[in-house]
Design a protein around this motif. Sequence first.
Motif, PDB file in Angstrom:
ATOM      1  N   ASN A 124       0.810  -1.224   0.000  1.00  0.00           N
ATOM      2  CA  ASN A 124       0.000   0.000   0.000  1.00  0.00           C
ATOM      3  C   ASN A 124       0.840   1.270   0.000  1.00  0.00           C
ATOM      4  N   GLN A 125       1.942   1.261  -0.707  1.00  0.00           N
ATOM      5  CA  GLN A 125       2.782   2.459  -0.786  1.00  0.00           C
ATOM      6  C   GLN A 125       2.064   3.600  -1.517  1.00  0.00           C
ATOM      7  N   ALA A 126       1.361   3.292  -2.616  1.00  0.00           N
ATOM      8  CA  ALA A 126       0.667   4.334  -3.368  1.00  0.00           C
ATOM      9  C   ALA A 126      -0.455   4.951  -2.541  1.00  0.00           C
ATOM     10  N   GLY A 127      -1.207   4.126  -1.810  1.00  0.00           N
ATOM     11  CA  GLY A 127      -2.276   4.645  -0.974  1.00  0.00           C
ATOM     12  C   GLY A 127      -1.763   5.526   0.143  1.00  0.00           C
ATOM     13  N   ARG A 128      -0.650   5.156   0.746  1.00  0.00           N
ATOM     14  CA  ARG A 128      -0.075   5.970   1.813  1.00  0.00           C
ATOM     15  C   ARG A 128       0.412   7.308   1.256  1.00  0.00           C
ATOM     16  N   ALA A 129       0.950   7.288   0.029  1.00  0.00           N
ATOM     17  CA  ALA A 129       1.397   8.538  -0.587  1.00  0.00           C
ATOM     18  C   ALA A 129       0.205   9.455  -0.860  1.00  0.00           C
ATOM     19  N   ARG A 130      -0.913   8.899  -1.360  1.00  0.00           N
ATOM     20  CA  ARG A 130      -2.089   9.724  -1.641  1.00  0.00           C
ATOM     21  C   ARG A 130      -2.649  10.361  -0.373  1.00  0.00           C
ATOM     22  N   ASN A 131      -2.563   9.658   0.738  1.00  0.00           N
ATOM     23  CA  ASN A 131      -3.090  10.155   2.010  1.00  0.00           C
ATOM     24  C   ASN A 131      -2.036  10.884   2.841  1.00  0.00           C
ATOM     25  N   ASN A 132      -0.882  11.158   2.222  1.00  0.00           N
ATOM     26  CA  ASN A 132       0.194  11.902   2.889  1.00  0.00           C
ATOM     27  C   ASN A 132       0.632  11.220   4.183  1.00  0.00           C
ATOM     28  N   ARG A 133       0.754   9.892   4.119  1.00  0.00           N
ATOM     29  CA  ARG A 133       1.222   9.118   5.264  1.00  0.00           C
ATOM     30  C   ARG A 133       2.644   8.626   4.984  1.00  0.00           C
ATOM     31  N   ALA A 134       3.313   8.190   6.038  1.00  0.00           N
ATOM     32  CA  ALA A 134       4.717   7.786   5.907  1.00  0.00           C
ATOM     33  C   ALA A 134       4.876   6.692   4.863  1.00  0.00           C
ATOM     34  N   HIS A 135       5.787   6.900   3.903  1.00  0.00           N
ATOM     35  CA  HIS A 135       6.035   5.932   2.845  1.00  0.00           C
ATOM     36  C   HIS A 135       7.416   6.213   2.268  1.00  0.00           C
ATOM     37  N   GLY A 136       7.826   5.372   1.336  1.00  0.00           N
ATOM     38  CA  GLY A 136       9.120   5.571   0.697  1.00  0.00           C
ATOM     39  C   GLY A 136      10.031   4.384   0.936  1.00  0.00           C
ATOM     40  N   PRO A 137      11.299   4.471   0.514  1.00  0.00           N
ATOM     41  CA  PRO A 137      12.240   3.367   0.674  1.00  0.00           C
ATOM     42  C   PRO A 137      12.384   2.952   2.139  1.00  0.00           C
ATOM     43  N   PHE A 138      12.130   1.692   2.433  1.00  0.00           N
ATOM     44  CA  PHE A 138      12.267   1.095   3.766  1.00  0.00           C
ATOM     45  C   PHE A 138      11.257   1.640   4.777  1.00  0.00           C
ATOM     46  N   ILE A 139      10.252   2.362   4.352  1.00  0.00           N
ATOM     47  CA  ILE A 139       9.295   2.974   5.271  1.00  0.00           C
ATOM     48  C   ILE A 139       7.886   2.500   4.931  1.00  0.00           C
ATOM     49  N   GLY A 140       7.124   2.128   5.962  1.00  0.00           N
ATOM     50  CA  GLY A 140       5.741   1.718   5.759  1.00  0.00           C
ATOM     51  C   GLY A 140       5.421   0.444   6.516  1.00  0.00           C
ATOM     52  N   ASN A 141       4.243  -0.123   6.234  1.00  0.00           N
ATOM     53  CA  ASN A 141       3.844  -1.407   6.799  1.00  0.00           C
ATOM     54  C   ASN A 141       4.280  -2.516   5.847  1.00  0.00           C
ATOM     55  N   TYR A 142       4.607  -3.678   6.402  1.00  0.00           N
ATOM     56  CA  TYR A 142       5.136  -4.741   5.549  1.00  0.00           C
ATOM     57  C   TYR A 142       4.707  -6.126   6.037  1.00  0.00           C
ATOM     58  N   LEU A 143       4.781  -7.070   5.118  1.00  0.00           N
ATOM     59  CA  LEU A 143       4.683  -8.500   5.401  1.00  0.00           C
ATOM     60  C   LEU A 143       6.043  -9.117   5.118  1.00  0.00           C
ATOM     61  N   ALA A 144       6.443 -10.101   5.917  1.00  0.00           N
ATOM     62  CA  ALA A 144       7.778 -10.666   5.773  1.00  0.00           C
ATOM     63  C   ALA A 144       7.761 -12.171   5.996  1.00  0.00           C
ATOM     64  N   VAL A 145       8.711 -12.830   5.359  1.00  0.00           N
ATOM     65  CA  VAL A 145       9.021 -14.242   5.611  1.00  0.00           C
ATOM     66  C   VAL A 145      10.467 -14.291   6.079  1.00  0.00           C
ATOM     67  N   GLU A 146      10.710 -14.971   7.211  1.00  0.00           N
ATOM     68  CA  GLU A 146      12.053 -14.956   7.793  1.00  0.00           C
ATOM     69  C   GLU A 146      12.475 -16.346   8.256  1.00  0.00           C
ATOM     70  N   ALA A 147      13.694 -16.725   7.887  1.00  0.00           N
ATOM     71  CA  ALA A 147      14.354 -17.904   8.450  1.00  0.00           C
ATOM     72  C   ALA A 147      15.133 -17.424   9.674  1.00  0.00           C
TER      73      ALA A 147
END
Length: 218
Positions: A124-147
Amino acid sequence: MRLLRPLLPGFLLVASATCSLGQTAPVSPAAAATVPAEPAAAPDKLLLKVGVNAGRAFRWGSYEGWISRVPVSAAAEYALSSKFTVYTQLDADISLRRRVSYYGERSNLLASGAVGVGGRYYYNQAGRARNNRAHGPFIGNYLAVEAHTEVRRLYNQTAEFGPSINLLWGMQRRINRSLLFDLNAGIGLGANRSDAVLGTPGSTTITTQLNASLYFGR
């Protein structure tokens, strides 16, 4: 009229010059010399960060006791695109007060730690940008898979390893240019570390992850 005749040529000269100035075409902005704009700087693709991971306090079980520790954390994250990154994270729990066992053995200065390798999808990077919320490289909410692998060695014992695969949801935000926080939690499957203590064959168990880290990162 005779007095004005000597002045008439002068009036005609001034009037002619005024008309000539009025008919001069203004210089168009396109014709003026322009300074070429500097190209925008490319965003950094590598984020290095070091700080403390307070979430590791929830991994210190009764076997080790609640010893005063500093959970130091270091990580590197590389952007494959504007939404996808890969990362590695190293955690080390440094003891401030070392225990003494019944046999007189002192607990290790570095009794436990962990290493993780995974990938993140910042959604949801585009949506956060439209709503002037924190976004950009390494910034935002994320889903991850980790070993992920937990390592523990309290006294002069063989180190215990607890590998697992986890699915995480998290958020990463910048507080200022050099300070950021990273919060994530998740669940997965991994090896039961208690089997190593009891000497029984390994079994699979449900694992959990909770990280609440404050980093200096550039």
